[in-house]
Design a protein around this motif. Structure first.
Motif, short mmCIF file in Angstrom:
data_model
loop_
_atom_site.label_atom_id
_atom_site.label_comp_id
_atom_site.label_asym_id
_atom_site.label_seq_id
_atom_site.Cartn_x
_atom_site.Cartn_y
_atom_site.Cartn_z
N ASN A 32 31.68 49.49 41.18
CA ASN A 32 30.98 48.94 40.02
C ASN A 32 32.31 47.78 39.73
O ASN A 32 32.81 47.63 38.87
N LEU A 33 32.61 46.41 40.31
CA LEU A 33 32.97 45.25 40.21
C LEU A 33 32.59 44.21 39.24
O LEU A 33 31.33 44.60 39.79
N GLN A 34 33.07 44.50 37.76
CA GLN A 34 32.40 43.85 37.74
C GLN A 34 33.74 42.61 36.82
O GLN A 34 34.35 43.19 36.48
N ILE A 35 32.68 41.26 36.53
CA ILE A 35 33.30 40.54 35.66
C ILE A 35 32.92 41.00 34.20
O ILE A 35 31.96 39.74 33.93
N MET A 46 38.13 41.36 35.50
CA MET A 46 37.95 41.85 36.47
C MET A 46 38.02 43.42 36.36
O MET A 46 39.69 43.35 36.76
N GLU A 47 37.43 44.15 36.38
CA GLU A 47 37.13 45.84 36.79
C GLU A 47 36.45 46.01 37.85
O GLU A 47 35.62 45.88 38.22
N LYS A 99 36.20 39.35 45.11
CA LYS A 99 36.08 40.60 45.41
C LYS A 99 36.53 41.08 45.45
O LYS A 99 38.11 40.72 45.64
N VAL A 100 37.02 42.47 45.99
CA VAL A 100 37.99 43.13 45.69
C VAL A 100 37.67 44.51 46.95
O VAL A 100 36.93 44.67 47.72
N GLN A 101 39.26 44.92 48.04
CA GLN A 101 39.03 45.38 49.12
C GLN A 101 40.46 46.93 48.73
O GLN A 101 40.95 46.22 47.91
N HIS A 120 31.27 42.99 46.07
CA HIS A 120 31.62 41.24 45.25
C HIS A 120 31.39 41.68 43.99
O HIS A 120 30.83 42.75 43.94
N ALA A 121 31.39 40.53 43.43
CA ALA A 121 30.53 40.61 42.27
C ALA A 121 30.63 38.99 41.81
O ALA A 121 31.39 37.89 42.08
#
Length: 381
Positions: A32-35, A46-47, A99-101, A120-121
């Motif tokens: 649930n990556l959100q901007i 970015m959460e 994007k986050v990993q 990704h977001a």
């Protein structure tokens, strides 16, 4: 003997296999990556949430690798963090992507780093109005490290009666604030003056110039900068120039009064030996922090013109604007010329006094002579 050796090898391999089977060899990506746009004129958050499988791990360090950029940027900004939220400034006129990993390392991975896939977001403010309805030629200057002045021109497609308003925000403010001191041209807002911004230095300063019109929508413009990179100091003060008999020009000045820290200024000194020639060459030299300089000159037939200006140095800012020059020209005659002028002036003064005295004496003598002539002598003649 061979059977015993085979059994021993089998037991050792089984032990290694059982030990390695407890190591984490993969990890799930964040969820649930959100901007999120909180309405701070380009400062976005970015959460994300951790993968569920990590909730039971207690022998590994869990970190996240976050990468983000605005559309059109060649490079990603990269952040490593243990938190689940990160904020930064963006140009809201462009699309934002992130994007986050997950990164896992420790006893649960046999001290090797395990990385997940990317989550990704993207984010983009819905566009409104024509592109050419937004303002043009936006320009800001932080004068003498004391007050910020921003100016702009109306958009090419701005209809009559269009009204533009400036809002700003920096970390420490609860919400975006509107300008309270507008610069107006023909009744329309074309600039803004802002005071008391010391606490906004060395952090992102976000601005939005938004427009409104009864007939059509106007596109907003967004800007992010740092105040220390917009400084234009006042000109240096108390410029003094002396020229010695050995043809050395000694220049001294003081840093400008006001908010600009003296240790943040570099200077440029210029000198020319050709009076009144607009195309005459200038000799220029830069100084760091120093407020004195000495030139050597050779042309004894000309007086010298000297001027100085200042600019924020690399120790306090990445860039800035030059101040105005000190007085266009500061002229000083040479000491030998002064010494020659003094005796000439004294001689001329002495001669002037002698001539006046002689004229006065001659006039008095003539007056006395006229009084001594009798009326009888005049009649006889």
């Amino acid at each position: 003997m061979d059977i015993q050796w085979i059994c021993a090898v089998t037991i050792i391999l089984a032990w290694f296999c059982s030990a390695s089977s407890g190591h984490q060899t993969s990890v799930e990506p964040p969820r649930n990556l959100q901007i999120i746009d909180p309405g701070l004129l380009g400062h976005l958050y970015m959460e994300w949430q951790p993968p569920p499988s990590l909730l039971t791990l207690d022998q590994c360090t869990i970190k996240y690798k976050l990468k983000y950029r605005s559309m059109g940027d060649a490079d990603w900004k990269v952040v490593f963090t243990k938190k689940l939220k990160y904020g930064d400034g963006f140009d809201l006129s462009k699309r934002t992507e992130a994007k986050v990993q997950t990164l896992l390392e420790g006893r649960c991975t046999n001290d090797s780093e395990v990385m997940s896939d990317w989550t990704h977001a993207t984010f983009q403010v819905p566009s409104q109005g024509e592109l050419e309805s937004q303002i043009r030629d936006f320009h800001c200057v932080y004068y003498n490290w004391e007050h910020l002045t921003c100016t702009w021109q109306l958009g090419w497609l701005a209809p009559p009666g269009a009204r533009y308003e400036l809002y700003y925000w920096y970390e420490g403010l609860d919400h975006a604030v509107q300008c309270s001191d507008y610069i107006q041209t023909h009744g329309g807002n074309t600039g803004c003056n802002l005071q008391n911004l010391r606490q906004a230095e060395y952090i992102d300063f976000n601005i939005c110039v938004n427009g409104s019109s009864e007939s059509t929508q106007l596109r907003p413009s967004y800007f992010t900068f740092r105040l220390q990179n917009l400084v234009k100091p006042s000109p240096p003060e108390k410029l003094s120039v002396t020229i010695s008999a050995s043809e050395e020009v000694h220049v001294a000045w003081s840093p400008p009064a006001g908010g600009t820290p003296p240790q943040c200024l570099d200077y440029e000194v210029q000198l020319t030996e050709h009076d009144g020639d607009a195309d005459a060459p200038w000799t220029a030299v830069s100084t760091q922090l120093e407020t004195t300089f000495t030139f050597s000159q050779s042309n004894r037939s000309r007086v010298s013109c000297v001027r100085v200006r200042g600019k924020t140095n690399m120790f306090c800012a990445d860039k800035g604007f030059w101040s105005e020059w000190t007085r266009e020209c500061f002229y000083v005659s040479r000491e030998d010329e002064k010494q020659l002028f003094i005796p000439i002036a004294a001689a001329l003064s002495f001669l002037t006094v002698i001539i006046i005295f002689l004229l006065a004496a001659q006039r008095k003598k003539r007056t006395n002579g006229e009084k001594n002539i009798s009326p009888t002598s005049l009649y006889l003649e």
